[in-house]
Scaffold this motif. Sequence first.
Motif, PDB file in Angstrom:
ATOM      1  N   PRO A 158      -4.492  -9.927   5.617  1.00 40.08           N
ATOM      2  CA  PRO A 158      -3.729 -10.660   6.621  1.00 40.08           C
ATOM      3  C   PRO A 158      -2.390  -9.972   6.847  1.00 40.08           C
ATOM      4  CG  PRO A 158      -3.771 -11.862   4.548  1.00 40.08           C
ATOM      5  CD  PRO A 158      -4.709 -10.710   4.394  1.00 40.08           C
ATOM      6  N   ALA A 159      -1.991  -9.840   8.098  1.00 36.33           N
ATOM      7  CA  ALA A 159      -0.799  -9.066   8.429  1.00 36.33           C
ATOM      8  C   ALA A 159       0.458  -9.601   7.759  1.00 36.33           C
ATOM      9  CB  ALA A 159      -0.618  -9.029   9.944  1.00 36.33           C
ATOM     10  N   ASP A 160       0.515 -10.912   7.546  1.00 35.26           N
ATOM     11  CA  ASP A 160       1.749 -11.501   7.027  1.00 35.26           C
ATOM     12  C   ASP A 160       1.907 -11.362   5.510  1.00 35.26           C
ATOM     13  OD1 ASP A 160      -0.214 -13.306   6.325  1.00 35.26           O
ATOM     14  OD2 ASP A 160       0.816 -15.074   7.113  1.00 35.26           O
ATOM     15  N   HIS A 161       1.001 -10.639   4.853  1.00 34.72           N
ATOM     16  CA  HIS A 161       1.134 -10.374   3.412  1.00 34.72           C
ATOM     17  C   HIS A 161       1.127  -8.878   3.105  1.00 34.72           C
ATOM     18  CE1 HIS A 161       0.467 -14.651   2.885  1.00 34.72           C
ATOM     19  NE2 HIS A 161       0.753 -14.511   1.611  1.00 34.72           N
ATOM     20  N   LEU A 162       1.400  -8.069   4.087  1.00 39.64           N
ATOM     21  CA  LEU A 162       1.260  -6.620   3.980  1.00 39.64           C
ATOM     22  C   LEU A 162       2.631  -5.950   3.836  1.00 39.64           C
ATOM     23  CD1 LEU A 162      -0.842  -4.227   4.347  1.00 39.64           C
ATOM     24  CD2 LEU A 162      -0.279  -4.321   6.771  1.00 39.64           C
ATOM     25  N   LEU A 163       2.738  -5.013   2.885  1.00 34.09           N
ATOM     26  CA  LEU A 163       3.916  -4.172   2.734  1.00 34.09           C
ATOM     27  C   LEU A 163       3.481  -2.716   2.597  1.00 34.09           C
ATOM     28  CD1 LEU A 163       6.067  -6.248   0.204  1.00 34.09           C
ATOM     29  CD2 LEU A 163       6.528  -5.945   2.641  1.00 34.09           C
ATOM     30  N   VAL A 164       4.426  -1.795   2.831  1.00 35.70           N
ATOM     31  CA  VAL A 164       4.167  -0.362   2.658  1.00 35.70           C
ATOM     32  C   VAL A 164       5.237   0.221   1.746  1.00 35.70           C
ATOM     33  CG1 VAL A 164       2.888   0.047   4.777  1.00 35.70           C
ATOM     34  CG2 VAL A 164       5.400   0.113   4.824  1.00 35.70           C
ATOM     35  N   GLU A 165       4.882   1.300   1.059  1.00 37.23           N
ATOM     36  CA  GLU A 165       5.797   1.918   0.101  1.00 37.23           C
ATOM     37  C   GLU A 165       5.428   3.376  -0.098  1.00 37.23           C
ATOM     38  OE1 GLU A 165       4.622   1.588  -4.288  1.00 37.23           O
ATOM     39  OE2 GLU A 165       4.078  -0.414  -3.509  1.00 37.23           O
ATOM     40  N   THR A 166       6.328   4.093  -0.787  1.00 36.71           N
ATOM     41  CA  THR A 166       6.014   5.465  -1.186  1.00 36.71           C
ATOM     42  C   THR A 166       5.734   5.585  -2.680  1.00 36.71           C
ATOM     43  OG1 THR A 166       8.358   5.986  -1.493  1.00 36.71           O
ATOM     44  CG2 THR A 166       7.363   6.543   0.648  1.00 36.71           C
ATOM     45  N   ASP A 167       6.456   4.830  -3.526  1.00 41.37           N
ATOM     46  CA  ASP A 167       6.491   5.051  -4.971  1.00 41.37           C
ATOM     47  C   ASP A 167       7.039   6.442  -5.272  1.00 41.37           C
ATOM     48  OD1 ASP A 167       6.288   4.175  -7.590  1.00 41.37           O
ATOM     49  OD2 ASP A 167       4.169   4.673  -7.810  1.00 41.37           O
ATOM     50  N   ALA A 168       7.864   6.966  -4.357  1.00 43.46           N
ATOM     51  CA  ALA A 168       8.468   8.290  -4.519  1.00 43.46           C
ATOM     52  C   ALA A 168       9.213   8.367  -5.853  1.00 43.46           C
ATOM     53  CB  ALA A 168       9.433   8.543  -3.362  1.00 43.46           C
ATOM     54  N   PRO A 169       9.057   9.509  -6.537  1.00 39.02           N
ATOM     55  CA  PRO A 169       8.577  10.817  -6.075  1.00 39.02           C
ATOM     56  C   PRO A 169       7.082  11.051  -6.227  1.00 39.02           C
ATOM     57  CG  PRO A 169       9.439  11.039  -8.287  1.00 39.02           C
ATOM     58  CD  PRO A 169       9.661   9.599  -7.890  1.00 39.02           C
ATOM     59  N   TYR A 170       6.320  10.005  -6.514  1.00 36.85           N
ATOM     60  CA  TYR A 170       4.885  10.159  -6.766  1.00 36.85           C
ATOM     61  C   TYR A 170       4.075   9.888  -5.494  1.00 36.85           C
ATOM     62  CZ  TYR A 170       6.902   9.217 -11.376  1.00 36.85           C
ATOM     63  OH  TYR A 170       7.696   9.223 -12.492  1.00 36.85           O
ATOM     64  N   ALA A 212       2.493  11.294  -2.799  1.00 32.74           N
ATOM     65  CA  ALA A 212       2.742  11.605  -1.390  1.00 32.74           C
ATOM     66  C   ALA A 212       1.474  11.406  -0.565  1.00 32.74           C
ATOM     67  CB  ALA A 212       3.239  13.035  -1.242  1.00 32.74           C
ATOM     68  N   PRO A 213       1.608  10.784   0.612  1.00 32.61           N
ATOM     69  CA  PRO A 213       0.430  10.510   1.438  1.00 32.61           C
ATOM     70  C   PRO A 213      -0.047  11.750   2.185  1.00 32.61           C
ATOM     71  CG  PRO A 213       2.405   9.809   2.589  1.00 32.61           C
ATOM     72  CD  PRO A 213       2.850  10.278   1.219  1.00 32.61           C
ATOM     73  N   VAL A 214      -1.287  11.711   2.622  1.00 33.99           N
ATOM     74  CA  VAL A 214      -1.773  12.685   3.586  1.00 33.99           C
ATOM     75  C   VAL A 214      -0.912  12.500   4.848  1.00 33.99           C
ATOM     76  CG1 VAL A 214      -3.754  13.345   4.985  1.00 33.99           C
ATOM     77  CG2 VAL A 214      -4.103  12.561   2.615  1.00 33.99           C
ATOM     78  N   PRO A 215      -0.365  13.528   5.466  1.00 34.51           N
ATOM     79  CA  PRO A 215      -0.623  14.963   5.294  1.00 34.51           C
ATOM     80  C   PRO A 215       0.374  15.682   4.391  1.00 34.51           C
ATOM     81  CG  PRO A 215       0.624  14.629   7.284  1.00 34.51           C
ATOM     82  CD  PRO A 215       0.444  13.270   6.679  1.00 34.51           C
ATOM     83  N   GLN A 216       1.134  14.937   3.591  1.00 38.02           N
ATOM     84  CA  GLN A 216       2.128  15.541   2.709  1.00 38.02           C
ATOM     85  C   GLN A 216       1.638  15.629   1.259  1.00 38.02           C
ATOM     86  OE1 GLN A 216       4.721  16.783   4.073  1.00 38.02           O
ATOM     87  NE2 GLN A 216       4.741  15.758   6.053  1.00 38.02           N
ATOM     88  N   PHE A 251       0.834  -1.196   0.000  1.00 42.55           N
ATOM     89  CA  PHE A 251       0.000   0.000   0.000  1.00 42.55           C
ATOM     90  C   PHE A 251       0.869   1.246   0.000  1.00 42.55           C
ATOM     91  CE2 PHE A 251      -2.716  -3.324   1.600  1.00 42.55           C
ATOM     92  CZ  PHE A 251      -3.898  -3.085   0.918  1.00 42.55           C
ATOM     93  N   SER A 252       0.492   2.193  -0.837  1.00 42.17           N
ATOM     94  CA  SER A 252       1.197   3.472  -0.980  1.00 42.17           C
ATOM     95  C   SER A 252       0.354   4.578  -0.349  1.00 42.17           C
ATOM     96  CB  SER A 252       1.408   3.770  -2.467  1.00 42.17           C
ATOM     97  OG  SER A 252       0.155   4.059  -3.080  1.00 42.17           O
ATOM     98  N   GLY A 253       0.754   5.820  -0.600  1.00 42.69           N
ATOM     99  CA  GLY A 253       0.005   6.958  -0.082  1.00 42.69           C
ATOM    100  C   GLY A 253      -1.424   7.023  -0.563  1.00 42.69           C
ATOM    101  N   ILE A 254      -1.757   6.322  -1.643  1.00 42.15           N
ATOM    102  CA  ILE A 254      -3.135   6.322  -2.151  1.00 42.15           C
ATOM    103  C   ILE A 254      -4.118   5.869  -1.076  1.00 42.15           C
ATOM    104  CG2 ILE A 254      -4.711   5.254  -3.821  1.00 42.15           C
ATOM    105  CD1 ILE A 254      -2.406   5.157  -5.805  1.00 42.15           C
ATOM    106  N   VAL A 295       6.882   7.261   4.114  1.00 41.61           N
ATOM    107  CA  VAL A 295       6.242   5.959   4.296  1.00 41.61           C
ATOM    108  C   VAL A 295       5.773   5.798   5.740  1.00 41.61           C
ATOM    109  CG1 VAL A 295       8.221   4.495   4.954  1.00 41.61           C
ATOM    110  CG2 VAL A 295       6.402   3.547   3.542  1.00 41.61           C
ATOM    111  N   ALA A 296       6.342   6.571   6.653  1.00 42.58           N
ATOM    112  CA  ALA A 296       5.888   6.538   8.042  1.00 42.58           C
ATOM    113  C   ALA A 296       4.431   6.964   8.154  1.00 42.58           C
ATOM    114  CB  ALA A 296       6.771   7.444   8.901  1.00 42.58           C
ATOM    115  N   HIS A 297       3.996   7.890   7.293  1.00 43.89           N
ATOM    116  CA  HIS A 297       2.593   8.320   7.310  1.00 43.89           C
ATOM    117  C   HIS A 297       1.675   7.193   6.823  1.00 43.89           C
ATOM    118  CE1 HIS A 297       3.726  12.410   8.253  1.00 43.89           C
ATOM    119  NE2 HIS A 297       4.482  12.493   7.160  1.00 43.89           N
ATOM    120  N   VAL A 298       2.133   6.431   5.832  1.00 43.26           N
ATOM    121  CA  VAL A 298       1.346   5.289   5.354  1.00 43.26           C
ATOM    122  C   VAL A 298       1.207   4.270   6.469  1.00 43.26           C
ATOM    123  CG1 VAL A 298       1.186   3.459   3.631  1.00 43.26           C
ATOM    124  CG2 VAL A 298       2.145   5.684   2.988  1.00 43.26           C
TER     125      VAL A 298
END
Length: 256
Positions: free
Chosen positions: A192-204, A206-210, A172-175, A220-223
């Motif tokens: 399920p928690a064991d199939h979950l990842l986080v990302e930025t796809d930076a420079p594209y 940006a998550p709320v609140p950025q 999951f990204s900032g979307i 990615v900390a915001h995600v």
Amino acid sequence: MLVDSHCHLDFEDFDADRAGILARAHAAGVQEMLIAAVVEAHWPRVQALTAEYPGVWAAAGVHPNEPAAETPEWEHLLAALAVDKVVAVGETGLDYFRSEGDLSWQRERFARHIAASKATGKPLIVHTRAAAADTIAMLRSEEAAAGGVIHCFTENWDFAKAAMDMGFYISFSGIVTFKKSVELQAVAKKMPADHLLVETDAPYLAPVPQRGKRNEPAFVAHVAAFLGALRGETQEDIAVQTTANFHALFKHAVAT
């Protein structure tokens, strides 16, 4: 500790302050990140960044929206995947949203990347847009045995379940933080928690609140914080779980 499982630090957007970006990421608890190549011309640049910065890993591939002529030669792809700290194949996949006409070349390119994943044992980083059915069908028919991740996930639960059944993780990204992403948030909550990842796809993306700014790995900390609140967990819970998941998937991402 957090891992940004997908970013594009090789892009020129970051040339002026790359060291500062890495410093801000570390200050935000993001100690590792994976740079997904999108064009063959950037493979040496991506590899050089992994050599320069600890905790930075790479993937070698060509994005589905690059022209047909950009499909990498088999030998070139295998050689790139043999380089130290190149831990995955991609970014690859199918995109029928930005490409038009006969897209058989796109499917052939995807098949080549899947074959390279099988040959090397390195997982796939899969981009899919407006091509959900064909993406799942190809992963099945080409027997993507090394698994991988569906990056910047925006599909429904049925797609997520089908991908996970083949050994794929969902990133999951900032979307997911966007107000309109109600259906996507429902999928994220159900994951399920064991199939979950986080990302930025930076420079594209940006998550709320950025949102509206140039994205960077620190965000990615915001995600992670958003997913924690959504799932009734803490940001630390998400960080610990997604870091473990990253290393379970990308087994070649081992510090030496």
